[in-house]
Write a protein that holds these residues in place. Sequence first.
Motif, PDB file in Angstrom:
ATOM      1  N   GLY A   3       2.144   0.359   3.714  1.00 36.08           N
ATOM      2  CA  GLY A   3       2.304   1.444   4.667  1.00 36.08           C
ATOM      3  C   GLY A   3       2.056   0.916   6.064  1.00 36.08           C
ATOM      4  O   GLY A   3       1.648  -0.234   6.246  1.00 36.08           O
ATOM      5  N   VAL A   5      -0.248   1.755   8.226  1.00 37.04           N
ATOM      6  CA  VAL A   5      -1.663   1.459   8.454  1.00 37.04           C
ATOM      7  C   VAL A   5      -2.039   0.138   7.783  1.00 37.04           C
ATOM      8  O   VAL A   5      -2.747  -0.693   8.365  1.00 37.04           O
ATOM      9  CB  VAL A   5      -2.551   2.604   7.938  1.00 37.04           C
ATOM     10  N   GLU A  69      -6.063   7.793   9.776  1.00 30.42           N
ATOM     11  CA  GLU A  69      -4.629   8.001   9.576  1.00 30.42           C
ATOM     12  C   GLU A  69      -4.247   7.873   8.098  1.00 30.42           C
ATOM     13  O   GLU A  69      -3.398   8.607   7.604  1.00 30.42           O
ATOM     14  CB  GLU A  69      -3.821   6.994  10.397  1.00 30.42           C
ATOM     15  N   ASP A  70      -4.854   6.913   7.417  1.00 30.71           N
ATOM     16  CA  ASP A  70      -4.523   6.679   6.003  1.00 30.71           C
ATOM     17  C   ASP A  70      -5.688   5.965   5.326  1.00 30.71           C
ATOM     18  O   ASP A  70      -5.747   4.734   5.296  1.00 30.71           O
ATOM     19  CB  ASP A  70      -3.246   5.849   5.885  1.00 30.71           C
ATOM     20  N   ALA A  73      -5.258   3.331   2.311  1.00 28.53           N
ATOM     21  CA  ALA A  73      -4.929   1.935   2.598  1.00 28.53           C
ATOM     22  C   ALA A  73      -6.148   1.039   2.432  1.00 28.53           C
ATOM     23  O   ALA A  73      -6.015  -0.157   2.133  1.00 28.53           O
ATOM     24  CB  ALA A  73      -4.370   1.806   4.011  1.00 28.53           C
ATOM     25  N   LYS A 184      -5.249  16.836   1.931  1.00 22.23           N
ATOM     26  CA  LYS A 184      -6.021  16.532   3.139  1.00 22.23           C
ATOM     27  C   LYS A 184      -7.515  16.629   2.855  1.00 22.23           C
ATOM     28  O   LYS A 184      -8.309  15.836   3.366  1.00 22.23           O
ATOM     29  CB  LYS A 184      -5.629  17.485   4.264  1.00 22.23           C
ATOM     30  N   MET A 187      -8.491  13.476   0.952  1.00 24.13           N
ATOM     31  CA  MET A 187      -8.523  12.312   1.838  1.00 24.13           C
ATOM     32  C   MET A 187      -9.751  12.345   2.747  1.00 24.13           C
ATOM     33  O   MET A 187     -10.375  11.319   3.012  1.00 24.13           O
ATOM     34  CB  MET A 187      -7.247  12.248   2.691  1.00 24.13           C
ATOM     35  N   GLU A 191     -12.639   9.523   3.039  1.00 29.08           N
ATOM     36  CA  GLU A 191     -13.006   8.957   4.336  1.00 29.08           C
ATOM     37  C   GLU A 191     -14.516   9.085   4.556  1.00 29.08           C
ATOM     38  O   GLU A 191     -15.159   8.181   5.096  1.00 29.08           O
ATOM     39  CB  GLU A 191     -12.248   9.674   5.449  1.00 29.08           C
TER      40      GLU A 191
END
Length: 245
Positions: A3, A5, A69-70, A73, A184, A187, A191
Amino acid sequence: MKGKVGERFSEFFEKWACQLDEYLQQLLRASKQRVINTVCDQRELQTLVSKVTQHYKDYFTIKWSLAHEDVLAFFCPIWGSPLENAYSWFTGWKPSTIFKLIDSTRINRVPGSSLAELTQEQLRKIEELRVKIRLEEEKVEREMERQQVAMADRKMFELARLTGRVKDSETMDQFDGLVEVAMKGLMAGLEKVMKAADCVRLRTLKGVLDVLSPLQCVDFLAATTMLQIQLRQWGKRRDSISRKE
């Protein structure tokens, strides 16, 4: 699959790792001098230690920025070899390994390492830090477990059950919106775990460095960076052999 990122961080990481290797050479040269007689010598060591620690902080700054952002990754990194990824603890090195490294250096009395000369007071403080960090590791692990279990909560189960049953386009758009909101949330949870793990890593580094003398800090950073660099080289070498077979 790569990706954006992943590609951006891979490019950053290659440059960062090259600079880390340069710092390792500087640490090894400083360690070999061994004789620290003046305040100026102490300051030079402290300056080098500050440069290396700032280098690690820069890594986390970029990592956190791109993870927003991702974050996936960083849980499936394309810049790390399978060997490196196998030993990863929530997107990085496990803090407890630092204490094992100190023990190995001290107990085996590695020649030329000032870490073999830790005082009883230093050992007491490091042991206190070890206990504290282990509790923090367990807290991160419990949070990750909570995030994983949340995958099976009622909301996620209903979304999974309804997948494929929605037919008309309007309802499908609404359904996709619900899925996006749910993803979201997942994720954001990952994070949170990643940043919590990184904070434990940073606190471990700072905690150990605060206990050591300038020369011991140099030897400690040399040992940790050498292990990180060697693991990367071993992983690359194994990948190269596997591709040839």
